[in-house]
Structures are given as structure tokens and as C-alpha cells.
Write an enzyme that holds these catalytic residues in place. Structure first.
Site, PDB file in Angstrom:
ATOM      1  N   CYS A 113      14.528  -8.886  -1.989  1.00 50.36           N
ATOM      2  CA  CYS A 113      15.375  -8.299  -3.039  1.00 50.36           C
ATOM      3  C   CYS A 113      14.734  -7.017  -3.537  1.00 50.36           C
ATOM      4  CB  CYS A 113      15.529  -9.290  -4.193  1.00 50.36           C
ATOM      5  SG  CYS A 113      13.997  -9.515  -5.113  1.00 50.36           S
TER       6      CYS A 113
ATOM      7  N   ASN B  79       0.634  -4.864  -6.903  1.00 52.45           N
ATOM      8  CA  ASN B  79       1.881  -4.181  -7.283  1.00 52.45           C
ATOM      9  C   ASN B  79       2.767  -5.094  -8.111  1.00 52.45           C
ATOM     10  OD1 ASN B  79       1.698  -1.519  -5.800  1.00 52.45           O
ATOM     11  ND2 ASN B  79       1.285  -2.999  -4.170  1.00 52.45           N
TER      12      ASN B  79
ATOM     13  N   SER C 172       4.957  -9.493   0.373  1.00 51.72           N
ATOM     14  CA  SER C 172       5.345  -9.206   1.754  1.00 51.72           C
ATOM     15  C   SER C 172       4.495  -9.919   2.800  1.00 51.72           C
ATOM     16  CB  SER C 172       5.257  -7.694   1.990  1.00 51.72           C
ATOM     17  OG  SER C 172       3.920  -7.255   1.806  1.00 51.72           O
TER      18      SER C 172
ATOM     19  N   HIS D 238       0.830  -1.208   0.000  1.00 55.62           N
ATOM     20  CA  HIS D 238       0.000   0.000   0.000  1.00 55.62           C
ATOM     21  C   HIS D 238       0.861   1.253   0.000  1.00 55.62           C
ATOM     22  CE1 HIS D 238      -4.104  -1.700   0.793  1.00 55.62           C
ATOM     23  NE2 HIS D 238      -3.313  -2.759   0.878  1.00 55.62           N
TER      24      HIS D 238
ATOM     25  N   GLN E 184      12.804  -5.975  -6.074  1.00 53.89           N
ATOM     26  CA  GLN E 184      12.051  -6.722  -7.095  1.00 53.89           C
ATOM     27  C   GLN E 184      12.083  -6.052  -8.467  1.00 53.89           C
ATOM     28  OE1 GLN E 184       8.619  -9.128  -6.145  1.00 53.89           O
ATOM     29  NE2 GLN E 184       7.364  -7.816  -7.424  1.00 53.89           N
TER      30      GLN E 184
ATOM     31  N   ASP F 296      -7.123 -10.255  -3.091  1.00 48.10           N
ATOM     32  CA  ASP F 296      -7.510  -9.947  -4.479  1.00 48.10           C
ATOM     33  C   ASP F 296      -6.785 -10.789  -5.516  1.00 48.10           C
ATOM     34  OD1 ASP F 296      -5.091  -8.816  -3.691  1.00 48.10           O
ATOM     35  OD2 ASP F 296      -5.292  -7.069  -4.997  1.00 48.10           O
TER      36      ASP F 296
ATOM     37  N   ASP G 257      -5.526   6.342   1.525  1.00 56.75           N
ATOM     38  CA  ASP G 257      -5.792   4.976   1.096  1.00 56.75           C
ATOM     39  C   ASP G 257      -7.290   4.734   1.304  1.00 56.75           C
ATOM     40  OD1 ASP G 257      -6.059   2.107   1.028  1.00 56.75           O
ATOM     41  OD2 ASP G 257      -3.895   1.977   1.302  1.00 56.75           O
TER      42      ASP G 257
HETATM   43  N1  UDP Z   1       8.879  -6.590  -3.221  1.00 57.17           N
HETATM   44  C1  UDP Z   1      10.231  -6.325  -3.200  1.00 57.17           C
HETATM   45  N2  UDP Z   1      11.089  -7.350  -2.963  1.00 57.17           N
HETATM   46  C2  UDP Z   1      10.692  -8.629  -2.775  1.00 57.17           C
HETATM   47  C3  UDP Z   1       9.317  -8.906  -2.824  1.00 57.17           C
HETATM   48  C4  UDP Z   1       8.423  -7.871  -3.053  1.00 57.17           C
HETATM   49  O1  UDP Z   1      10.650  -5.184  -3.381  1.00 57.17           O
HETATM   50  O2  UDP Z   1      11.564  -9.482  -2.544  1.00 57.17           O
HETATM   51  C5  UDP Z   1       7.935  -5.474  -3.438  1.00 57.17           C
HETATM   52  C6  UDP Z   1       7.268  -5.553  -4.797  1.00 57.17           C
HETATM   53  O3  UDP Z   1       8.088  -4.899  -5.751  1.00 57.17           O
HETATM   54  C7  UDP Z   1       5.934  -4.866  -4.559  1.00 57.17           C
HETATM   55  C8  UDP Z   1       5.647  -5.110  -3.075  1.00 57.17           C
HETATM   56  O4  UDP Z   1       6.872  -5.540  -2.487  1.00 57.17           O
HETATM   57  O5  UDP Z   1       6.036  -3.481  -4.818  1.00 57.17           O
HETATM   58  C9  UDP Z   1       4.626  -6.189  -2.844  1.00 57.17           C
HETATM   59  O6  UDP Z   1       3.366  -5.728  -3.164  1.00 57.17           O
HETATM   60  P1  UDP Z   1       2.245  -6.670  -3.780  1.00 57.17           P
HETATM   61  O7  UDP Z   1       1.025  -5.835  -3.963  1.00 57.17           O
HETATM   62  O8  UDP Z   1       2.739  -7.348  -4.990  1.00 57.17           O
HETATM   63  O9  UDP Z   1       2.036  -7.805  -2.701  1.00 57.17           O
HETATM   64  P2  UDP Z   1       1.731  -7.782  -1.110  1.00 57.17           P
HETATM   65  O10 UDP Z   1       3.034  -7.699  -0.435  1.00 57.17           O
HETATM   66  O11 UDP Z   1       0.845  -6.592  -0.838  1.00 57.17           O
HETATM   67  O12 UDP Z   1       1.056  -9.093  -0.890  1.00 57.17           O
END
Ligand code: UDP
Length: 445
Positions: free
Chosen positions: A324, A345, A272, A17, A326, A365, A108
Site C-alpha cells: 500500500c 523509515n 519490504s 534505502h 504506507q 537495526d 549511501d
Molecule cells: N512501504 C510502503 N508500503 C507498504 C510497506 C512499506 O510504501 O505496504 C514503505 C514504507 O513507507 C517505507 C519503506 O517501504 O518507506 C520500508 O522501509 P523500512 O525502513 O521501514 O523497512 P525495510 O523495508 O527497509 O525493512
């Protein structure tokens, strides 16, 4: 000389978020708007990095020391947050001089109480939707009473959407406890009070639904994808990171990727929050071990104990890291496929970087996003679960091989979506112009 417009950007305390809202903040900043990013005290204190250029403030969720864990459950967490949050946010608005010095609150949409607080101060309120429009529409229809819970049908026809089946519906519809569903649906109880409704998507991606929803919400605008510029339009070469993270990135994985041939690595990450059971982790582990491709797998520290005992974290063939960058990984030419949970994301990022996906949705979602990826945008394939709701290694292997060893269609589609995403955020593009309109209105509000 006119003073700069000032926006308070109120982000829900979760990586998925805060990332896009911070990115949106940077876009506003580049158009001369002063930004104060706001999140909870607990979340702020646990951040590994915070953006140097943006002012940060906090509100309380009622659990400043322990956050949701201290609350002992999501329901008590929310109840307290919804009492304390509006009060401490009001105090923050007072501290900033109310409508005299704050021109807009971008919140948000999860914070259903925020528009009321902004209105009390006479400040413009902009709801920011961090989820996909199809998902927003599903929840909105529950709010309207047009979609009944528990679900009784097997097929669902909603305006401007492909036919949805049970497996395409958000996970919160299933089970006995509807706390999460009530929560996500409640964001639409106050949506009509928002002066603006901004969604992190782009027009071409969600054309039908955007055209439909704007008749219901005339204040609706697409303003995404909110992704660091370096990975999208390259207008701001030094914008290579969201700038805020809960987890410490293991940068050595980039060197490991440097040594691998173009398109040879499967990147595996479930965001995350997703927390698979041991059986699922084991199936993924053995699939990756048996696959002919290299793999880079993100297993957060909290999930590590679920890896099979004899599974090596670093071999010539594969590397396991706790976190990492990503975007950098997806942009690396060694990466040929992304096995993802389909958080919104991650879905936008992989689309914007032209990487085809294997969808392994976990909750929330993600089922709906997986449907769109595999059947509407056709940039990926969805791994089917068995009767125990586990994706078996053979199934996953088949999906990975489909992308890594042949099928160019998904890759080509992903590349096309990338160019449309870049067009949306470039001068004259839909999102670019919508943001410009939003900022121009700030100056006049
Ligand atoms: N992300 C990252 N490194 C990782 C895994 C995830 O930087 O090793 C970032 C990814 O680029 C994204 C966010 O964490 O921007 C995860 O958001 P997403 O909506 O995909 O999933 P959520 O964590 O909300 O389930």
C-alpha cells in the site's frame, strides 16, 4: 549565468534505502541542485515506478539480470558488487564529465568504496546514513574495537545512549555467521574520508548522540526526516509519494479505510524485506481476527502462502493487501495504531504522522529502533517474544488493546514528535538549515 550544481546520488538497491535518498534529492532539487539518482541495473529494471522529474542512471552489481538471487547468497553478491560497483561507478563519473560537471557524490554509507572513487575524481563526497544514529554508533564502536564480537556482556554502555541490553542490539550480532555484521560495520572504515556525513534523523530526536558524534565527526549533520512534504511540512502539496517503488500499491485499501470510524483501524506492515515464519504469521493472523479493532495488513506476495489456509483476505473487519502507500495509510484518520517491524523509515514515518506503534522487530537495526520507540521516545510498546522467538497472539492483542483502548500517552508523545519533526524541516529548523549549508557549499566547491 552560473551553472547549476550537480549531485550524483548513489542509492543502495533496497526500498528502505532508496526512499529517503530520493526524498533528500528532491530537497536538493528544490534548492536549485541538479540531481542524477544512481542505483543498480537489476534494481532499476525491477522498479514498478520511477520518479518522472529526476534523471536516473545505473551501475552494475555484477548481476544485472538476477540481482542478489542470481549470486546465490549475500557474501558472493557483495564480493562481486564491491569489485564491479566501483568500476562501473567510475565509468559513470567519466561519462558525466568528472569533476567538471559533477560537484558532489552523495552516497549511501553502505558503499564504503564510494568516497575513494569520488576522491580520485576530485569530487566532494557526502556519506548518507540511512539508519538511526544509535545503530550507527553501535556499529562504529565495533569498528573501533570498543565493542567485541561475539557479545560477552548482557548490558552495554555507549556514549550518549541509554543502557542497552542484549535484546536491544541489532540482530547481526547473534548467530554464527557475521557476514551482515561485517558489512554494516565496514561502512565506518571509510567514514573519515567523507567530506560530509548526513543522517536521516532530526536534531531533537537524537540530540545527545548528535552532540557527541559531532565531536568525533565534525562534518556530521542531521538532515531528516526525509519524508514527502505533503505528510510533513506541507510546503509542496504535490509531493505525496517517494516516487519509486518495488511493489505495486493496492489503492483500494484507501476506500476501505474511508468507511471506518476515526482511530478504529490497526495498520500492520513489516516493510519490504521481513519474512516471518509460518508460526509467527499464524499468531498475527489469529490475533487480528480475535481483536476488537479493524485491521489492514500488508502481506507481500512472497509471504502470502504463510497465511493460515482459511484466513479470508477481505471481511468487514479486516483487509489484507500485498502493498500500500504506507504514508497515505498512516495519515488516514481511521488508523489508530501501527504494528511495525521498526524499519527506520517506518519508524520515522509513524513518528511524523503521530501514530503510536506496537513494535515487532524482525532483524537488522529493528531491535534498537524498537527500544527507542518504547523506552526513549515513548511512542509505542514492544511485543515480547517467547522462547521460540515468536510473539504470541495474546501478547500482541494486549499491546494493540493498550493503544487502541485507552493509553493516550503514546499518542500524545507521537503528536509532539510530529511537531518537532515539522519544525526541523521548516525554515530556521535544524535540518532545513543544515541542508541549506550543504547546498551553499556545493556552489562554492
Ligand atoms: N512501504 C510502503 N508500503 C507498504 C510497506 C512499506 O510504501 O505496504 C514503505 C514504507 O513507507 C517505507 C519503506 O517501504 O518507506 C520500508 O522501509 P523500512 O525502513 O521501514 O523497512 P525495510 O523495508 O527497509 O525493512
Amino acid at each position: 549565468m552560473a551553472t547549476r550544481a550537480h549531485c550524483l546520488v548513489l542509492a543502495y538497491p533496497a526500498q528502505g534505502h532508496i526512499n529517503p535518498m530520493l526524498q533528500f534529492s528532491k530537497l536538493l532539487e528544490r534548492q536549485g541542485v541538479r540531481i542524477t539518482l544512481v542505483t543498480t541495473r537489476f534494481y532499476y529494471n525491477n522498479l514498478q515506478t520511477v520518479p518522472p522529474s529526476i534523471a536516473l542512471e545505473t551501475i552494475s552489481d555484477g548481476f544485472d539480470n538476477g540481482g542478489p538471487k542470481e549470486a546465490g547468497g549475500f557474501k558472493p553478491y557483495l564480493e562481486r558488487f564491491w569489485e564491479v560497483g566501483p568500476l562501473t561507478f567510475s565509468e559513470l563519473l567519466e561519462k558525466h564529465g568528472g569533476s567538471k560537471h559533477v560537484d558532489c557524490v552523495v552516497y549511501d554509507s553502505f558503499f564504503s568504496w564510494a568516497p575513494e572513487v569520488a576522491k580520485r575524481f576530485g569530487i566532494v563526497g557526502a556519506a548518507y546514513l540511512t539508519q538511526n544514529m544509535a545503530v550507527n554508533s553501535i556499529y562504529y564502536h565495533v569498528h573501533l574495537g570498543k565493542l567485541q564480537v561475539p557479545l560477552k556482556q548482557h548490558q552495554f554502555s555507549l556514549p550518549a545512549m541509554p543502557k542497552l541490553y542484549l535484546q536491544d542490539m541489532p540482530s547481526f550480532f547473534f548467530g554464527e555467521d557475521f557476514t551482515f555484521l561485517d558489512f554494516v560495520v565496514s561502512q565506518f572504515s571509510s567514514i573519515h574520508k567523507a567530506d560530509w556525513i548526513l543522517c536521516n534523523t532530526f536534531y531533537d530526536l537524537d540530540k545527545e548522540i548528535a552532540d557527541w558524534i559531532v565531536k568525533v565527526w565534525p562534518q556530521f549533520k542531521t538532515i531528516g526526516p526525509n519524508i514527502p512534504s505533503f505528510f510533513l511540512d506541507k510546503q509542496w502539496e504535490d509531493d505525496q509519494d517517494y516516487g519509486v517503488t518495488e511493489f505495486k500499491s493496492e489503492e483500494h485499501c484507501m476506500e476501505w479505510l474511508d468507511e471506518k470510524p476515526k482511530g478504529s483501524v490497526v495498520y500492520v506492515s513489516f516493510g519490504s524485506m521481513a519474512s516471518f515464519g509460518e508460526e509467527q504469521m499464524e499468531e498475527i493472523a489469529w490475533c487480528l481476527r480475535e481483536c476488537s479493532s479493524y485491521f489492514l495488513w500488508v502481506v507481500r506476495a512472497s509471504e502470502e502462502t504463510k497465511l493460515p489456509k482459511d484466513f479470508e483476505r477481505k471481511t468487514e473487519k479486516g483487509l489484507v493487501v500485498k502493498w500500500c502507500s504506507q504514508l497515505k495509510v498512516l495519515a488516514h484518520e481511521a488508523v489508530g495504531c501501527f504494528v511495525t517491524h521498526c524499519g527506520w523509515n517506518s519508524t520515522l514515518e509513524t513518528l511524523c504522522l503521530g501514530v503510536p506503534t506496537v513494535a515487532v522487530p524482525y532483524w537488522s537495526d529493528q531491535n534498537t529502533n524498537a527500544k527507542l520507540v518504547s523506552e526513549v521516545w515513548k511512542t509505542g510498546t514492544r511485543a515480547v517474544v517467547d522462547e521460540k522467538k515468536v510473539v504470541r497472539r495474546e501478547t500482541l492483542k494486549h499491546c494493540i488493546n493498550e493503544i487502541m483502548n485507552g493509553c493516550r500517552e503514546m499518542k500524545n508523545n507521537a503528536i509532539q514528535w510530529r511537531s518537532l519533526a515539522v519544525r526541523a524541516v521548516t525554515e530556521g529548523g535544524s535540518s532545513y538549515e543544515n541542508i541549506k549549508e550543504f547546498v551553499n557549499n556545493l556552489w562554492h566547491s
